[in-house]
Design an enzyme around this catalytic site. Structure first.
Site, PDB file in Angstrom:
ATOM      1  N   LYS A 150       0.826  -1.191   0.000  1.00 36.70           N
ATOM      2  CA  LYS A 150       0.000   0.000   0.000  1.00 36.70           C
ATOM      3  C   LYS A 150       0.872   1.258   0.000  1.00 36.70           C
ATOM      4  O   LYS A 150       2.033   1.133   0.400  1.00 36.70           O
ATOM      5  CB  LYS A 150      -0.967  -0.021   1.178  1.00 36.70           C
ATOM      6  CG  LYS A 150      -0.314   0.330   2.517  1.00 36.70           C
ATOM      7  CD  LYS A 150      -1.340   0.304   3.594  1.00 36.70           C
ATOM      8  CE  LYS A 150      -1.278   1.483   4.491  1.00 36.70           C
ATOM      9  NZ  LYS A 150      -0.050   1.871   5.114  1.00 36.70           N
ATOM     10  N   ASP A 157      -4.107   6.193   5.650  1.00 38.75           N
ATOM     11  CA  ASP A 157      -3.014   5.330   6.109  1.00 38.75           C
ATOM     12  C   ASP A 157      -3.529   4.038   6.731  1.00 38.75           C
ATOM     13  O   ASP A 157      -2.930   2.975   6.558  1.00 38.75           O
ATOM     14  CB  ASP A 157      -2.151   6.104   7.120  1.00 38.75           C
ATOM     15  CG  ASP A 157      -0.904   5.343   7.536  1.00 38.75           C
ATOM     16  OD1 ASP A 157      -0.223   4.804   6.629  1.00 38.75           O
ATOM     17  OD2 ASP A 157      -0.609   5.279   8.738  1.00 38.75           O
ATOM     18  N   HIS A 209      -6.543  -1.325   6.357  1.00 42.17           N
ATOM     19  CA  HIS A 209      -6.540  -2.252   7.496  1.00 42.17           C
ATOM     20  C   HIS A 209      -7.879  -2.311   8.227  1.00 42.17           C
ATOM     21  O   HIS A 209      -8.424  -3.373   8.500  1.00 42.17           O
ATOM     22  CB  HIS A 209      -5.469  -1.859   8.514  1.00 42.17           C
ATOM     23  CG  HIS A 209      -4.105  -1.663   7.928  1.00 42.17           C
ATOM     24  ND1 HIS A 209      -3.611  -2.457   6.934  1.00 42.17           N
ATOM     25  CD2 HIS A 209      -3.132  -0.756   8.202  1.00 42.17           C
ATOM     26  CE1 HIS A 209      -2.383  -2.049   6.616  1.00 42.17           C
ATOM     27  NE2 HIS A 209      -2.072  -1.018   7.374  1.00 42.17           N
ATOM     28  N   LYS A 252      -2.591   8.289  16.078  1.00 40.17           N
ATOM     29  CA  LYS A 252      -1.186   8.142  16.454  1.00 40.17           C
ATOM     30  C   LYS A 252      -0.946   8.983  17.695  1.00 40.17           C
ATOM     31  O   LYS A 252      -1.686   9.908  17.986  1.00 40.17           O
ATOM     32  CB  LYS A 252      -0.290   8.651  15.320  1.00 40.17           C
ATOM     33  CG  LYS A 252      -0.371   7.810  14.059  1.00 40.17           C
ATOM     34  CD  LYS A 252       1.008   7.549  13.493  1.00 40.17           C
ATOM     35  CE  LYS A 252       0.953   6.793  12.191  1.00 40.17           C
ATOM     36  NZ  LYS A 252       0.961   5.352  12.343  1.00 40.17           N
TER      37      LYS A 252
HETATM   38  C1  BG6 Z   1       1.008   0.749   8.435  1.00 40.15           C
HETATM   39  C2  BG6 Z   1       0.841   2.240   8.551  1.00 40.15           C
HETATM   40  O1  BG6 Z   1       0.289   0.256   7.335  1.00 40.15           O
HETATM   41  O2  BG6 Z   1       0.548   0.129   9.623  1.00 40.15           O
HETATM   42  C3  BG6 Z   1       1.570   2.763   9.757  1.00 40.15           C
HETATM   43  O3  BG6 Z   1       1.345   2.863   7.379  1.00 40.15           O
HETATM   44  C4  BG6 Z   1       1.132   2.031  10.998  1.00 40.15           C
HETATM   45  O4  BG6 Z   1       1.355   4.159   9.907  1.00 40.15           O
HETATM   46  C5  BG6 Z   1       1.233   0.525  10.793  1.00 40.15           C
HETATM   47  O5  BG6 Z   1       1.945   2.439  12.072  1.00 40.15           O
HETATM   48  C6  BG6 Z   1       0.618  -0.205  11.962  1.00 40.15           C
HETATM   49  O6  BG6 Z   1       0.891  -1.561  11.875  1.00 40.15           O
HETATM   50  P1  BG6 Z   1       0.885  -2.492  13.174  1.00 40.15           P
HETATM   51  O7  BG6 Z   1       1.067  -3.864  12.632  1.00 40.15           O
HETATM   52  O8  BG6 Z   1       2.032  -2.012  14.028  1.00 40.15           O
HETATM   53  O9  BG6 Z   1      -0.419  -2.284  13.844  1.00 40.15           O
END
Ligand code: BG6
Length: 505
Positions: free
Chosen positions: A172, A259, A264, A354
């Protein structure tokens, strides 16, 4: 390749799960993702005997780099980030299969021609033949030139009699809005049919995300109460402690919605809300997920103003690479509705930010209250509603909240039935990239985003982005780093007489 560098697979073969012969090319091989995630995952696969002897990795990058130094750097990354303990013999096996190819640029036809020559040579030396997996771990603006060149190279290879399969893994962002996503997908489709395209969403590689399906469809008890007759609302939260760090440049073009949410979180929402699929086959599962996205109730700008909220942590504007008047959201809350037979009328709250108090990702299903007939506040304590919390990370597991009588009194208190992955199964679950790389190598696209899913998701988000851009909604509210987000986000849900689930509950 010499005998000394290619030993036979360092660990016991893992039967039918071993992937087929293949040369994996990583574009963007000198980047962080390769060192921190991809190579550690490949090492873990190798250590379990899931990679065949006929396997090699060719890193492609623009930087001139000595092959030995390239391998050494990846070896150090493996020591630091792999899930399984570092084993010299296993590392030697993998190290002998790693190569580096430098090229002038991602769009340079000559560089791609030379790369293909190298891939043929490496493929022959390890016995992997023409099977190719390409991993695009590169900035989005480089996707198009790489895809075009891979497509052209493929035509030439076909004419020359190459017979193996070719697959491409795309990281992505798959576009920044619907139009750009469609454009990118159309370009990919010119050269790679959909079953050769693996759009990676690492959330789908997380064990706990996959377990949503098992929990739902491997148990009979949820189905009768998994609908708008019984459920009051659903919350999906992904909160992160980290700030944008060194990624401010990228984040300024993205923001929280692009993002994390469009990919997700929508994927998690789809798994939670989908109908039982006809089978666990890639398309049956993805067809059902797609239907959830297609059922999201569209909102006009006024409804968007009411049902979305943005936040930005204090200090974000001072980060390097951030515009001093930036309106980019580092926090977002949404209230959506899956407007179908099962879910119509039930709010689904999504929340991500964040620089928040805790790192936690979870799904909360909150059922309706029991009728207020048998128990009351004077005699007993107020009853809490039943709630299932699916914890994606950390402390993966789930907990079901119920009410029980306190012995020796009339008081009723809420209690938990809980399951903890580590406690029950004892070992750390495989890393998302481990699972996803293996799936791409064996050609299973169940856990990858299909083109229509990605475009439908953008179709939901586009009007929100436009309404925000056109000033229809409030600008991002400030919040304190390390807090749970702007106080306005509490009002956002409190006005529905609900509140955000606190992860400790
Ligand atoms: C990524 C985002 O896809 O996923 C990031 O670009 C984010 O900003 C990350 O921090 C989070 O992933 P995880 O697995 O740590 O929850």
């Amino acid at each position: 390749m010499s005998e000394s560098t290619v030993s036979s697979s360092a660990s016991a073969h893992n039967g039918s799960r071993q992937s087929p012969p293949c040369v994996l090319t990583i574009f963007g091989a000198t980047g962080d993702l390769t060192r921190r995630k991809l190579l550690p995952a490949l090492y873990d696969l190798a250590a379990q005997g899931l990679l065949p002897d006929e396997f090699a990795i060719v890193g492609f990058g623009r930087r001139p780099q000595d092959e030995g130094a390239f391998r050494q750097n990846l070896g150090e990354g493996i020591k630091e980030f792999a899930r399984l303990p570092f084993d010299e013999e296993k590392w030697k096996w993998l190290e002998g299969r790693i190569f580096y190819q430098q090229g002038e640029g991602y769009g340079d036809a000559e560089a791609h021609r030379k790369l293909e020559e190298r891939l043929v040579e490496v493929g022959k030396s390890v016995g992997a033949g023409d099977n190719r997996l390409y991993y695009l771990s590169i900035p989005p603006e480089e996707f198009a030139p790489v895809i075009e060149n891979l497509g052209e190279v493929r035509k030439v290879a076909r004419k020359a009699g190459a017979k193996g399969w070719r697959r491409v893994i795309v990281e992505k962002p798959f576009g920044t809005d619907l139009k750009s996503a469609q454009k990118l997908n159309a370009l990919i489709a010119r050269y790679f049919p959909e079953d050769e395209v693996f759009r990676i969403d690492h959330y789908l590689g997380k064990e706990t995300v996959q377990n949503i399906l098992t929990l739902r469809f491997g148990n009979i008890l949820w189905e009768p109460i998994w609908n708008n007759h019984f459920v009051d609302h659903i919350q999906i939260v992904v909160s992160e402690k980290v700030d944008v760090g060194k990624r401010a440049g990228y984040y300024e073009t993205s923001g929280a919605l692009r993002d994390m949410v469009v990919n997700h979180m929508f994927q998690v929402m789809s798994l939670v809300c989908m109908e039982p699929p006809t089978s666990l086959g890639a398309d049956d599962v993805r067809d059902e997920k797609l239907k959830v996205l297609r059922a999201i109730k569209p909102m006009n700008p006024e409804q968007i103003a009411e049902n979305t909220l943005r936040g930005q942590y204090e200090g974000y504007k001072q980060a390097e690479g951030v515009a001093p008047d930036s309106h980019v959201e580092t926090y977002v809350a949404l209230k959506l509705e899956v407007d179908n037979w099962r879910w119509s009328g039930i709010p689904i709250y999504l929340r991500h930010g964040k620089n928040l108090e805790e790192r936690v990702s979870e799904v909360v299903i909150r059922w309706k209250d029991v009728p207020n007939v048998l128990y009351n506040e004077e005699q007993n304590a107020p009853l809490k509603s039943n709630m299932l919390v699916m914890r994606i990370q950390p402390n993966d597991g789930f907990a079901l909240r119920m009410n029980a009588k306190v012995p020796g009194s009339n008081e009723i208190r809420d209690v938990r039935m809980s399951f903890d992955y580590a406690e029950t199964f004892g070992s750390e679950p495989p890393e998302a990239y481990e699972r996803l790389l293996h799936d791409a190598l064996i050609g299973d696209s169940t856990l990858f985003t299909r083109r229509d899913e990605s475009e439908t998701a953008w179709g939901i988000v586009d009007p929100i982005l436009n309404a925000w851009k056109d000033g229809h909604a409030a600008a991002p509210f400030e919040y304190k780093p390390g807090s749970w987000g702007p106080k306005e986000a509490d009002d956002f849900i409190n006005r529905d007489k609900r509140r955000w689930h606190k992860p400790v509950e």
